[in-house]
Design a protein around this motif. Structure first.
Motif, PDB file in Angstrom:
ATOM      1  N   ILE B 217       0.806  -1.188  -0.072  1.00  0.00           N
ATOM      2  CA  ILE B 217       0.088   0.031   0.172  1.00  0.00           C
ATOM      3  C   ILE B 217       0.842   1.343  -0.140  1.00  0.00           C
ATOM      4  O   ILE B 217       0.578   2.201  -0.685  1.00  0.00           O
ATOM      5  CB  ILE B 217      -0.862  -0.093   1.123  1.00  0.00           C
ATOM      6  N   ASP B 218       2.002   1.381   0.864  1.00  0.00           N
ATOM      7  CA  ASP B 218       2.927   2.542   0.810  1.00  0.00           C
ATOM      8  C   ASP B 218       3.457   2.692  -0.532  1.00  0.00           C
ATOM      9  O   ASP B 218       3.673   3.849  -0.882  1.00  0.00           O
ATOM     10  CB  ASP B 218       3.953   2.199   1.863  1.00  0.00           C
ATOM     11  N   VAL B 219       3.852   1.487  -1.086  1.00  0.00           N
ATOM     12  CA  VAL B 219       4.567   1.880  -2.226  1.00  0.00           C
ATOM     13  C   VAL B 219       3.610   2.403  -3.409  1.00  0.00           C
ATOM     14  O   VAL B 219       3.924   3.464  -4.208  1.00  0.00           O
ATOM     15  CB  VAL B 219       5.141   0.503  -2.980  1.00  0.00           C
ATOM     16  N   PHE B 220       2.265   1.918  -3.262  1.00  0.00           N
ATOM     17  CA  PHE B 220       1.380   2.345  -4.067  1.00  0.00           C
ATOM     18  C   PHE B 220       1.001   3.980  -4.083  1.00  0.00           C
ATOM     19  O   PHE B 220       0.922   4.711  -4.748  1.00  0.00           O
ATOM     20  CB  PHE B 220       0.055   1.683  -4.020  1.00  0.00           C
ATOM     21  N   ARG B 221       0.946   4.178  -2.639  1.00  0.00           N
ATOM     22  CA  ARG B 221       0.388   5.397  -2.384  1.00  0.00           C
ATOM     23  C   ARG B 221       1.422   6.613  -2.634  1.00  0.00           C
ATOM     24  O   ARG B 221       1.072   7.724  -2.895  1.00  0.00           O
ATOM     25  CB  ARG B 221      -0.255   5.583  -0.967  1.00  0.00           C
ATOM     26  N   ARG B 222       2.824   6.091  -2.098  1.00  0.00           N
ATOM     27  CA  ARG B 222       3.849   7.165  -1.957  1.00  0.00           C
ATOM     28  C   ARG B 222       5.045   6.557  -2.641  1.00  0.00           C
ATOM     29  O   ARG B 222       5.974   6.295  -2.041  1.00  0.00           O
ATOM     30  CB  ARG B 222       3.986   7.323  -0.437  1.00  0.00           C
ATOM     31  N   PRO B 223       4.909   6.476  -4.113  1.00  0.00           N
ATOM     32  CA  PRO B 223       6.146   5.936  -4.841  1.00  0.00           C
ATOM     33  C   PRO B 223       7.266   7.207  -4.666  1.00  0.00           C
ATOM     34  O   PRO B 223       6.993   8.269  -4.566  1.00  0.00           O
ATOM     35  CB  PRO B 223       5.674   5.917  -6.364  1.00  0.00           C
ATOM     36  N   ASN B 224       8.362   6.420  -4.514  1.00  0.00           N
ATOM     37  CA  ASN B 224       9.679   7.330  -4.414  1.00  0.00           C
ATOM     38  C   ASN B 224      10.054   8.151  -5.670  1.00  0.00           C
ATOM     39  O   ASN B 224      10.492   9.105  -5.582  1.00  0.00           O
ATOM     40  CB  ASN B 224      10.935   6.348  -4.032  1.00  0.00           C
ATOM     41  N   ASP B 225       9.695   7.463  -6.792  1.00  0.00           N
ATOM     42  CA  ASP B 225      10.007   8.053  -8.033  1.00  0.00           C
ATOM     43  C   ASP B 225       9.012   7.967  -9.135  1.00  0.00           C
ATOM     44  O   ASP B 225       7.991   7.356  -8.893  1.00  0.00           O
ATOM     45  CB  ASP B 225      11.236   7.873  -8.623  1.00  0.00           C
ATOM     46  N   LEU B 226       9.127   8.642 -10.141  1.00  0.00           N
ATOM     47  CA  LEU B 226       8.248   8.543 -11.233  1.00  0.00           C
ATOM     48  C   LEU B 226       8.128   7.402 -11.848  1.00  0.00           C
ATOM     49  O   LEU B 226       6.967   6.704 -12.327  1.00  0.00           O
ATOM     50  CB  LEU B 226       8.649   9.535 -12.279  1.00  0.00           C
ATOM     51  N   VAL B 227       9.193   6.641 -11.905  1.00  0.00           N
ATOM     52  CA  VAL B 227       9.131   5.240 -12.745  1.00  0.00           C
ATOM     53  C   VAL B 227       8.388   4.422 -11.796  1.00  0.00           C
ATOM     54  O   VAL B 227       7.482   3.402 -12.173  1.00  0.00           O
ATOM     55  CB  VAL B 227      10.727   4.750 -12.625  1.00  0.00           C
ATOM     56  N   THR B 228       8.518   4.290 -10.418  1.00  0.00           N
ATOM     57  CA  THR B 228       7.757   3.333  -9.569  1.00  0.00           C
ATOM     58  C   THR B 228       6.104   3.752  -9.766  1.00  0.00           C
ATOM     59  O   THR B 228       5.365   2.758  -9.940  1.00  0.00           O
ATOM     60  CB  THR B 228       8.066   3.589  -8.167  1.00  0.00           C
ATOM     61  N   ALA B 229       6.053   4.947  -9.873  1.00  0.00           N
ATOM     62  CA  ALA B 229       4.639   5.244  -9.808  1.00  0.00           C
ATOM     63  C   ALA B 229       4.016   5.134 -11.196  1.00  0.00           C
ATOM     64  O   ALA B 229       2.885   4.502 -11.330  1.00  0.00           O
ATOM     65  CB  ALA B 229       4.669   7.045  -9.565  1.00  0.00           C
ATOM     66  N   ARG B 230       4.892   5.089 -12.422  1.00  0.00           N
ATOM     67  CA  ARG B 230       4.252   4.654 -13.491  1.00  0.00           C
ATOM     68  C   ARG B 230       4.066   2.940 -13.570  1.00  0.00           C
ATOM     69  O   ARG B 230       3.150   2.386 -14.185  1.00  0.00           O
ATOM     70  CB  ARG B 230       5.160   5.141 -14.629  1.00  0.00           C
ATOM     71  N   THR B 231       5.135   2.177 -13.030  1.00  0.00           N
ATOM     72  CA  THR B 231       4.985   0.937 -12.800  1.00  0.00           C
ATOM     73  C   THR B 231       3.726   0.456 -12.157  1.00  0.00           C
ATOM     74  O   THR B 231       3.240  -0.638 -12.478  1.00  0.00           O
ATOM     75  CB  THR B 231       6.162   0.321 -12.068  1.00  0.00           C
ATOM     76  N   PHE B 232       3.488   1.184 -11.141  1.00  0.00           N
ATOM     77  CA  PHE B 232       2.419   0.764 -10.139  1.00  0.00           C
ATOM     78  C   PHE B 232       0.957   1.449 -10.484  1.00  0.00           C
ATOM     79  O   PHE B 232       0.388   1.862  -9.510  1.00  0.00           O
ATOM     80  CB  PHE B 232       2.721   0.918  -8.779  1.00  0.00           C
ATOM     81  N   ALA B 233       0.767   1.598 -11.596  1.00  0.00           N
ATOM     82  CA  ALA B 233      -0.357   2.493 -12.231  1.00  0.00           C
ATOM     83  C   ALA B 233      -1.078   1.692 -13.477  1.00  0.00           C
ATOM     84  O   ALA B 233      -0.406   1.418 -14.433  1.00  0.00           O
ATOM     85  CB  ALA B 233      -0.059   3.684 -12.577  1.00  0.00           C
ATOM     86  N   ASP B 234      -2.406   1.019 -13.138  1.00  0.00           N
ATOM     87  CA  ASP B 234      -3.089   0.621 -14.557  1.00  0.00           C
ATOM     88  C   ASP B 234      -4.393   0.770 -14.393  1.00  0.00           C
ATOM     89  O   ASP B 234      -5.034   0.619 -13.478  1.00  0.00           O
ATOM     90  CB  ASP B 234      -2.885  -1.037 -14.380  1.00  0.00           C
ATOM     91  N   PRO B 235      -4.810   1.832 -14.989  1.00  0.00           N
ATOM     92  CA  PRO B 235      -4.435   2.189 -16.387  1.00  0.00           C
ATOM     93  C   PRO B 235      -3.049   3.217 -16.247  1.00  0.00           C
ATOM     94  O   PRO B 235      -3.084   3.659 -14.922  1.00  0.00           O
ATOM     95  CB  PRO B 235      -5.635   3.032 -17.006  1.00  0.00           C
ATOM     96  N   PRO B 236      -2.618   3.788 -17.224  1.00  0.00           N
ATOM     97  CA  PRO B 236      -1.216   4.408 -16.830  1.00  0.00           C
ATOM     98  C   PRO B 236      -1.642   5.619 -16.159  1.00  0.00           C
ATOM     99  O   PRO B 236      -2.586   6.113 -16.144  1.00  0.00           O
ATOM    100  CB  PRO B 236      -0.899   4.594 -18.299  1.00  0.00           C
ATOM    101  N   LEU B 237      -0.473   6.091 -15.338  1.00  0.00           N
ATOM    102  CA  LEU B 237      -0.641   7.299 -14.556  1.00  0.00           C
ATOM    103  C   LEU B 237      -0.704   8.501 -15.446  1.00  0.00           C
ATOM    104  O   LEU B 237       0.052   8.521 -16.462  1.00  0.00           O
ATOM    105  CB  LEU B 237       0.769   7.405 -13.825  1.00  0.00           C
ATOM    106  N   ASN B 238      -1.531   9.487 -14.916  1.00  0.00           N
ATOM    107  CA  ASN B 238      -1.722  10.670 -15.525  1.00  0.00           C
ATOM    108  C   ASN B 238      -0.505  11.409 -15.254  1.00  0.00           C
ATOM    109  O   ASN B 238      -0.411  11.760 -14.066  1.00  0.00           O
ATOM    110  CB  ASN B 238      -2.900  11.389 -15.255  1.00  0.00           C
ATOM    111  N   THR B 239       0.147  12.300 -16.034  1.00  0.00           N
ATOM    112  CA  THR B 239       1.259  13.097 -15.810  1.00  0.00           C
ATOM    113  C   THR B 239       0.904  14.605 -16.721  1.00  0.00           C
ATOM    114  O   THR B 239       0.366  14.532 -17.575  1.00  0.00           O
ATOM    115  CB  THR B 239       2.575  12.338 -16.164  1.00  0.00           C
ATOM    116  N   ILE B 240       1.746  15.455 -15.963  1.00  0.00           N
ATOM    117  CA  ILE B 240       1.624  16.826 -16.821  1.00  0.00           C
ATOM    118  C   ILE B 240       2.848  17.763 -16.074  1.00  0.00           C
ATOM    119  O   ILE B 240       3.486  17.366 -14.858  1.00  0.00           O
ATOM    120  CB  ILE B 240       0.556  17.390 -16.611  1.00  0.00           C
ATOM    121  N   VAL B 241       3.628  18.014 -16.622  1.00  0.00           N
ATOM    122  CA  VAL B 241       4.784  19.080 -16.332  1.00  0.00           C
ATOM    123  C   VAL B 241       4.311  20.377 -16.087  1.00  0.00           C
ATOM    124  O   VAL B 241       3.737  20.909 -16.991  1.00  0.00           O
ATOM    125  CB  VAL B 241       5.906  19.173 -17.332  1.00  0.00           C
TER     126      VAL B 241
END
Lengths: 309, 360
Positions: B217-241
């Motif tokens: 749950i921690d990894v899912f809620r508070r990923p350390n970096d963008l790569v982890t967040a993207r790995t742990f998202a389905d459908p893909p993570l929404n991002t914007i700069v």
């Protein structure tokens, strides 16, 4: 003898031609009747069996003729043309099965063929496993080089083998021929077995190792049953190629281990043309191959594709 | 306790595993999560001892087991493909590890029948694996892993080739079966929701590296970096700069997101904002939610949920909404981003939010 055969072939050809000329008018008639394309096709299909039948007749003809001759007396064979034996005799077979000069030929042929098959398969099994499962330096080149051994004519190796075996007293034994035949049978066996082995997923090996199997135990208990048909086909091919090879077998033997094919040529030259006897010997030479083919008939196509189907 | 210390595995010129350090406790459930080719199978093979690491070492209960062949380790492994011994009956398949270990006949029989009953294989014990359905074949493989009573059980996407219903059933059943034995249980999967359903700990893998390891749950809620967040998202993570300026993130075009309170101190520069598809909504979720106007591209309706693909500025977002939502393509709609659920990553992809890692 050959002229008789050709004559028969021509006659068959004539019959064939006459039979083939009949269908066209029938199909034309069908074509004229409108809207009967289907029935026209049906009529053509009725003669489709003709092509394979004729082909098979041509294929079987020499074998039939050999069988035919083997039941004739030599006099009848030389006397004239007859489609089946007028005076049926099994004397030729009796002679072969009772005269040690003849049946020893079979015994020595069969013994070197079996020795060769056993050596080839047992040596090729671990080799094929290595080629199938491991990557090592030059593995692909080595694998291909193995096959190129089959491309050299056996005559090339006859002289070195002759000299070598004479030097180490192996000349004129079944072992001499069996070992010489390994030259082309082991590469073939490795190629066929590698194909079959590569069809078994590597994960099965790993699962067995995880379960605790040592390699030899895994290989015998788990792996060999999985490629049993491949081993059968490989054994068949080794058997076949060793059985039909004449040049090395003849060169490396003189009296004690003379193969049947060599016995056949000698008999023809010493006591005139005993054609009936020769034909019977020929029939008996075909028999072992036919028996072995029966056992592997379902796998043989895969074997010809070197296990890669 | 299984320990990987700076393990690297190179095959030819490609690095399959890059400097992985990982400690797994007895009785723990560990999920390896990552897309195909992330290195999940390679890592499992190193753990099992099927492969030897190019550098680094593997320790088990305080002993260096690097290079010790798999036969001498007490591990069990189940593959994604259904791997059984086709020439043996199901009974013999399950009994195989016990037979090799030289167990007594009565003990073998008891263990095999227990495992078969557990996985509902009792009626098929006399059949051969290839005459069974895929699910039954995989259960045979699982039963073999159970009877072995190994101290390390590795399941490599074991349910990926099964049908939906069976997958649900076994997914719930498997952790329970192995939890009772106190084994180290490792489960590889490509699906984030499978990791969440299994719970336990999750290590996210990307290109041969472990990007984060901690309670799922921690990894899912508070990923350390963008790569982890993207790995742990389905459908893909929404991002914007977006560019931070004072107390808000800004995009040229009028969008302004308030900066979460705990991030007030970070420097004014560009950040990648990430948020899960279900944190984008049609209705205003909270008074602080920010409205943006986006163009609908496609809508996928699964029945209970709708995935609305949106084009906003130069990025593609997915919105997950309950129920059936019908939109015309190219229709512009107003959607809401909840600033309480955004994740903020700096230019290097590191999370701007302070996080704690699970003690390694």
């Amino acid at each position: 003898m050959t002229s008789v055969k050709e004559g028969l072939g021509d006659k068959r050809g004539d019959i064939l031609m006459r039979e083939q000329t009949t269908p066209p008018p029938a199909s034309n008639a069908a074509g004229l009747q409108s809207a009967s394309v289907m029935s026209g096709r049906g009529r053509e299909a009725r003669f489709l069996w003709l092509v394979p039948t004729v082909y098979i007749i041509f294929l079987m003809l020499p074998i039939y003729w050999l069988l035919n001759m083997s039941f004739k007396t030599t006099n009848e064979i030389l006397g004239g043309f007859s489609l089946w034996p007028r005076s049926f005799t099994v004397a030729s077979y009796v002679e072969i099965l009772t005269n040690p000069v003849w049946y020893n030929g079979y015994i020595s042929s069969i013994s070197y063929v079996f020795i060769n098959t056993a050596i080839s398969v047992s040596v090729a099994l671990p080799a094929a496993y290595a080629f199938s499962r491991y990557r090592f330096l030059g593995d692909k080149h080595l694998f291909f080089w193995l096959l190129t051994n089959r491309m050299a004519p056996p005559a090339v190796f006859a002289l070195p083998f002759y000299q070598l075996y004479s030097a180490i007293n192996l000349f004129d034994t079944p072992w001499a021929v069996a070992l010489a035949h390994c030259l082309f049978n082991i590469p073939l066996a490795v190629w066929i077995l590698e194909g079959f082995m590569s069809g078994v997923p590597k994960e099965i090996d790993e699962t067995a190792f995880i379960d605790g199997y040592s390699w030899p135990r895994f290989f015998v208990k788990i792996f060999m049953p999985l490629i049993a048909s491949g081993i059968g086909v490989t054994a068949f091919f080794c058997f076949m190629f060793s059985w039909v090879e004449l040049l090395l077998a003849k060169t490396l033997t003189s009296v004690a281990a003379k193969p049947i094919a060599a016995v056949m040529t000698r008999t023809a030259s010493t006591s005139g043309y005993e054609l009936g006897l020769l034909a019977a010997a020929g029939v008996l030479t075909i028999v072992p191959g036919a028996i072995v083919i029966w056992f592997v008939r379902n796998y043989i196509a895969k074997g010809f594709a070197l296990g890669r189907v | 306790m299984l320990e990987l210390r700076n393990v690297t595995k190179t095959v030819g010129a490609t690095e399959h595993i890059r400097d992985v350090s990982l400690t797994l406790q007895h009785g723990s459930l560990n999920v390896l999560l990552g897309p195909t080719l992330a290195g999940k199978t390679s890592l499992m093979r190193l753990m099992a001892g099927l492969d030897v690491p190019t550098s680094g070492s593997v320790w088990f209960d305080g002993k260096d087991v690097t290079g010790i062949p798999v036969q001498k380790r007490n591990v069990a492994m189940v593959y994604q493909q259904f791997i059984n011994y086709p020439a043996m009956t199901v009974y013999e398949n399950i009994a195989s590890p016990l037979r090799v270990a030289g167990a007594e006949r009565a003990k073998i029989d008891k263990e095999v029948r227990n495992a078969a009953a557990l996985l509902k294989l009792t009626p098929f014990l006399d059949r051969t694996p290839l005459s069974l359905s895929g699910g039954q074949q995989q259960r045979t493989a699982l039963a073999r892993a159970i009877v072995k009573n190994a101290s390390l059980v590795l399941l490599d996407e074991p349910l990926a080739n099964l049908d939906y219903k069976l997958r649900e059933e076994l997914r719930a059943e498997l952790p329970k079966i192995f939890a009772a034995t106190g084994t180290i249980f490792v489960y590889a999967t490509t699906e984030p929701h499978e990791a969440l359903l299994l719970g336990g700990n999750t290590a996210t893998l990307s290109e041969g590296r472990i990007t984060q390891f901690g309670p799922t749950i921690d990894v899912f809620r508070r990923p350390n970096d963008l790569v982890t967040a993207r790995t742990f998202a389905d459908p893909p993570l929404n991002t914007i700069v977006l560019k931070k300026s004072g107390s808000s993130f800004l995009l040229d075009g009028g969008v302004s997101l308030p900066v979460p309170a705990e991030l007030a101190g970070i420097a004014d520069t560009s950040y990648t904002i990430g948020f899960q598809p279900h944190h984008l909504s049609l209705a205003r979720p909270s008074p602080s939610a920010v409205a943006v106007r986006a163009k609908v591209s496609v809508t996928e309706i699964t029945g209970s949920e709708s995935f609305v693909h949106l084009d906003f500025a130069d990025v593609r977002w997915v919105m997950l909404e309950h129920g059936i939502q019908v939109f015309e393509p190219d229709q512009t709609i107003e959607v809401f981003i909840d600033p309480r659920h955004i994740m903020v990553f700096d230019a290097n992809g590191r999370s701007a939010t302070p996080t704690q890692m699970l003690a390694a």
